[in-house]
Motif scaffolding. Structure first.
Motif, mmCIF file in Angstrom:
data_model
loop_
_atom_site.group_PDB
_atom_site.id
_atom_site.type_symbol
_atom_site.label_atom_id
_atom_site.label_comp_id
_atom_site.label_asym_id
_atom_site.label_seq_id
_atom_site.Cartn_x
_atom_site.Cartn_y
_atom_site.Cartn_z
ATOM 1 N N SER A 36 44.047 20.179 51.595
ATOM 2 C CA SER A 36 43.759 20.484 53.006
ATOM 3 C C SER A 36 42.852 21.690 53.182
ATOM 4 C CB SER A 36 45.065 20.709 53.780
ATOM 5 O OG SER A 36 45.784 21.805 53.233
ATOM 6 N N GLY A 37 42.401 22.305 52.075
ATOM 7 C CA GLY A 37 41.469 23.423 52.155
ATOM 8 C C GLY A 37 40.041 22.965 51.962
ATOM 9 N N TYR A 38 39.101 23.898 52.095
ATOM 10 C CA TYR A 38 37.692 23.539 51.970
ATOM 11 C C TYR A 38 37.356 23.012 50.573
ATOM 12 C CZ TYR A 38 36.709 25.904 56.428
ATOM 13 O OH TYR A 38 36.674 26.277 57.735
ATOM 14 N N THR A 39 37.849 23.674 49.527
ATOM 15 C CA THR A 39 37.526 23.197 48.181
ATOM 16 C C THR A 39 38.196 21.859 47.907
ATOM 17 O OG1 THR A 39 39.310 24.550 47.240
ATOM 18 C CG2 THR A 39 37.098 25.496 47.241
ATOM 19 N N GLY A 40 39.395 21.644 48.471
ATOM 20 C CA GLY A 40 40.047 20.348 48.336
ATOM 21 C C GLY A 40 39.239 19.250 48.991
ATOM 22 N N CYS A 82 43.699 21.817 40.841
ATOM 23 C CA CYS A 82 44.566 22.700 41.625
ATOM 24 C C CYS A 82 43.708 23.576 42.536
ATOM 25 C CB CYS A 82 45.424 23.566 40.709
ATOM 26 S SG CYS A 82 46.644 22.633 39.780
ATOM 27 N N ALA A 83 43.695 23.255 43.816
ATOM 28 C CA ALA A 83 42.937 24.014 44.808
ATOM 29 C C ALA A 83 43.925 24.767 45.694
ATOM 30 C CB ALA A 83 42.064 23.072 45.630
ATOM 31 N N LEU A 84 44.749 25.581 45.040
ATOM 32 C CA LEU A 84 45.850 26.280 45.707
ATOM 33 C C LEU A 84 45.569 27.770 45.807
ATOM 34 C CD1 LEU A 84 48.677 24.471 43.720
ATOM 35 C CD2 LEU A 84 48.050 24.042 46.110
ATOM 36 N N LEU A 96 41.234 25.948 40.411
ATOM 37 C CA LEU A 96 40.175 26.587 41.189
ATOM 38 C C LEU A 96 40.590 27.962 41.724
ATOM 39 C CD1 LEU A 96 39.576 23.393 41.348
ATOM 40 C CD2 LEU A 96 38.145 23.995 43.294
ATOM 41 N N SER A 97 41.821 28.384 41.465
ATOM 42 C CA SER A 97 42.259 29.707 41.916
ATOM 43 C C SER A 97 41.865 30.755 40.896
ATOM 44 C CB SER A 97 43.778 29.720 42.112
ATOM 45 O OG SER A 97 44.444 29.926 40.872
ATOM 46 N N ALA A 98 42.264 32.004 41.153
ATOM 47 C CA ALA A 98 41.949 33.110 40.242
ATOM 48 C C ALA A 98 43.021 33.322 39.187
ATOM 49 C CB ALA A 98 41.776 34.397 41.050
ATOM 50 N N ASP A 99 44.050 32.499 39.160
ATOM 51 C CA ASP A 99 45.247 32.825 38.383
ATOM 52 C C ASP A 99 45.055 32.847 36.872
ATOM 53 O OD1 ASP A 99 46.583 33.161 40.701
ATOM 54 O OD2 ASP A 99 48.128 31.652 40.330
ATOM 55 N N PHE A 100 44.051 32.143 36.346
ATOM 56 C CA PHE A 100 43.876 32.080 34.897
ATOM 57 C C PHE A 100 42.485 32.519 34.448
ATOM 58 C CE2 PHE A 100 47.302 29.171 35.996
ATOM 59 C CZ PHE A 100 48.294 29.571 35.107
ATOM 60 N N ARG A 101 41.763 33.222 35.307
ATOM 61 C CA ARG A 101 40.392 33.625 34.980
ATOM 62 C C ARG A 101 40.316 34.839 34.065
ATOM 63 N NH1 ARG A 101 38.403 33.457 41.276
ATOM 64 N NH2 ARG A 101 38.376 31.179 41.516
ATOM 65 N N LEU A 102 41.300 35.715 34.146
ATOM 66 C CA LEU A 102 41.230 36.973 33.408
ATOM 67 C C LEU A 102 42.024 36.895 32.118
ATOM 68 C CD1 LEU A 102 41.535 39.531 36.356
ATOM 69 C CD2 LEU A 102 39.477 38.488 35.364
ATOM 70 N N ASP A 103 41.402 37.288 31.015
ATOM 71 C CA ASP A 103 42.057 37.243 29.706
ATOM 72 C C ASP A 103 43.185 38.257 29.590
ATOM 73 O OD1 ASP A 103 40.147 35.358 29.003
ATOM 74 O OD2 ASP A 103 38.840 36.828 28.030
ATOM 75 N N ASP A 104 42.995 39.422 30.173
ATOM 76 C CA ASP A 104 43.914 40.541 30.007
ATOM 77 C C ASP A 104 44.947 40.563 31.134
ATOM 78 O OD1 ASP A 104 45.216 42.923 29.585
ATOM 79 O OD2 ASP A 104 43.424 44.184 29.671
ATOM 80 N N PRO A 105 46.244 40.386 30.826
ATOM 81 C CA PRO A 105 47.272 40.429 31.877
ATOM 82 C C PRO A 105 47.292 41.759 32.630
ATOM 83 C CG PRO A 105 48.174 39.503 29.859
ATOM 84 C CD PRO A 105 46.827 40.039 29.508
ATOM 85 N N ALA A 106 46.939 42.854 31.952
ATOM 86 C CA ALA A 106 46.908 44.153 32.624
ATOM 87 C C ALA A 106 45.800 44.190 33.668
ATOM 88 C CB ALA A 106 46.716 45.271 31.602
ATOM 89 N N ALA A 107 44.660 43.587 33.357
ATOM 90 C CA ALA A 107 43.573 43.520 34.329
ATOM 91 C C ALA A 107 43.970 42.647 35.517
ATOM 92 C CB ALA A 107 42.310 42.967 33.667
ATOM 93 N N LEU A 136 43.533 23.147 29.872
ATOM 94 C CA LEU A 136 43.576 23.940 31.102
ATOM 95 C C LEU A 136 42.291 24.755 31.218
ATOM 96 C CD1 LEU A 136 44.891 25.298 33.574
ATOM 97 C CD2 LEU A 136 46.114 26.823 31.981
ATOM 98 N N VAL A 137 41.558 24.530 32.297
ATOM 99 C CA VAL A 137 40.315 25.251 32.545
ATOM 100 C C VAL A 137 40.449 26.044 33.833
ATOM 101 C CG1 VAL A 137 37.869 25.005 33.135
ATOM 102 C CG2 VAL A 137 38.842 23.677 31.258
ATOM 103 N N ALA A 138 40.044 27.312 33.781
ATOM 104 C CA ALA A 138 40.109 28.200 34.940
ATOM 105 C C ALA A 138 38.726 28.318 35.556
ATOM 106 C CB ALA A 138 40.621 29.578 34.521
ATOM 107 N N GLY A 139 38.540 27.740 36.727
ATOM 108 C CA GLY A 139 37.260 27.831 37.405
ATOM 109 C C GLY A 139 36.933 29.265 37.783
ATOM 110 N N THR A 140 35.661 29.596 37.770
ATOM 111 C CA THR A 140 35.231 30.954 38.098
ATOM 112 C C THR A 140 35.311 31.211 39.599
ATOM 113 O OG1 THR A 140 32.919 30.419 38.533
ATOM 114 C CG2 THR A 140 33.550 30.753 36.241
#
Length: 342
Positions: free
Chosen positions: A12-16, A75-77, A98-109, A144-148
């Motif tokens: 129901s979002g724009y990317t969806g 996943c457009a959540l 398509l979210s930001a949840d898996f884009r960063l390698d470092d959990p601290a970042a 699993l691919v993390a979109g930018t």
């Protein structure tokens, strides 16, 4: 050819909606499930009337989707929501997030920029960063691919090849970026109301935009040393499109040559003739990105431009490009449409 069965979570979002629009005519994919928690039970045509001509499944809640009828999930959540959702999906299913949840390698970042601990560290280790032009070989074998981020891909197309080629000073990068309001999502917000955006132009999230984390991560990898650019996004009074104007220190002709070499065989990235700058209207509605290089009047400095559609190449189109690779389909399948103009 039997089509791959696709579920779109968060339709129901724009990317969806962009995923639905693009997959509807995709020769190798068919939509088997669409979800929207608040709009569950409704037809997609009532949420997005421009899609009413399509024969689409009714919107349901995520837990109502039959995993047996899905090969790949998009996943457009919203950010943070996705970690929990993906953790609950079967581990034998392919996922493009398509979210930001898996884009960063470092959990601290991730914690620094998103304000909370990452809740799916095992999946984070598995995720492949989804900038197809730079990670194509890894994406082909990924589950699993993390979109930018849409801003992040635009800046990276402009800068990353130059860092890899060593033709610019890594400490002299300024990214001045303007983006259309659809990048903020469909949920009502005061700052994206028509009266707040129309007839105006303003900077936002100055020096603290979350996509800085992606720039630092990917630029540092490309340069082989820490790189932290200056990044200032601006909100354009238009629906779609991103234009990045990047100021760098280096020889303009060498910079243009580095771009031409890096993107020579890329189907969706066009490097313009030296001295020309791109425009968002020339890529609207498409999966294409245009790159331009112009010499500054000062010797040894250049201005690099990148333009793309934030909802297509910046999000849903890029996601389908990645999914094509994951499914063993031609990378360009379903994405060949020319930009819309005027």
């Amino acid at each position: 050819m039997e089509k791959a069965r696709i579920a779109i979570l968060g339709a129901s979002g724009y990317t969806g909606a962009e995923l639905v629009r693009l997959i509807a005519t995709h020769p190798g994919m068919r939509i088997s499930a669409l979800t929207a928690e608040r709009r569950a039970g409704e037809e997609m045509s009532s949420v997005f009337p421009h899609l009413r001509h399509l024969d689409l499944p009714r919107l349901v809640k995520i837990d109502e989707v039959d995993p047996g009828d899905v090969e790949l999930y998009f996943c457009a959540l919203p950010h943070a929501t996705t970690q929990e959702v993906i953790s609950a999906l079967p581990r034998n299913k392919m996922i493009v997030d398509l979210s930001a949840d898996f884009r960063l390698d470092d959990p601290a970042a991730y914690k620094e920029w998103y304000g909370h601990d990452h809740l799916a560290l095992d999946l984070q280790e598995e995720a492949v960063y989804g900038l197809t032009e730079f990670y194509r070989d890894r994406i082909k074998g990924a589950r699993l691919v993390a979109g930018t981020g849409c801003n992040a891909i635009t800046g990276q197309l402009a800068v990353t090849p130059l860092l890899k080629a060593g033709v610019i000073d890594p400490d002299e990068i300024i990214i001045n970026l303007a983006t259309g309001v659809s990048g903020a999502g469909r949920a009502p917000k005061e700052g994206t109301l028509h009266a707040e955006v129309s007839e105006g132009f303003h900077a936002y999230n100055i020096a603290r935009h979350r996509h800085i984390a992606e720039f630092e991560q990917e630029f540092s990898k490309a340069a082989g040393r820490p790189v932290s650019p200056t990044f200032v996004p601006h909100l354009l009074p238009q629906n779609r499109g991103i234009l990045a104007t990047v100021y760098v220190k280096g020889a303009a002709q060498e910079i243009h040559a580095a771009h031409a070499a890096a993107f020579r065989d890329e189907p969706f990235v066009t490097v313009l003739p030296f001295g020309e700058a791109p425009a968002t209207r020339h890529v609207r509605g498409s999966n294409h990105a245009h790159i331009g290089v112009v010499a500054d009047r000062r010797p040894g400095r250049a201005i690099v431009f990148a333009a793309l559609d934030n909802l297509v190449k910046g999000a849903s189109g890029q996601a389908i490009q990645n999914a094509n690779l994951m499914l063993g389909l031609p990378e360009t399948m379903g994405l060949e449409a020319a930009p819309l103009f005027p």
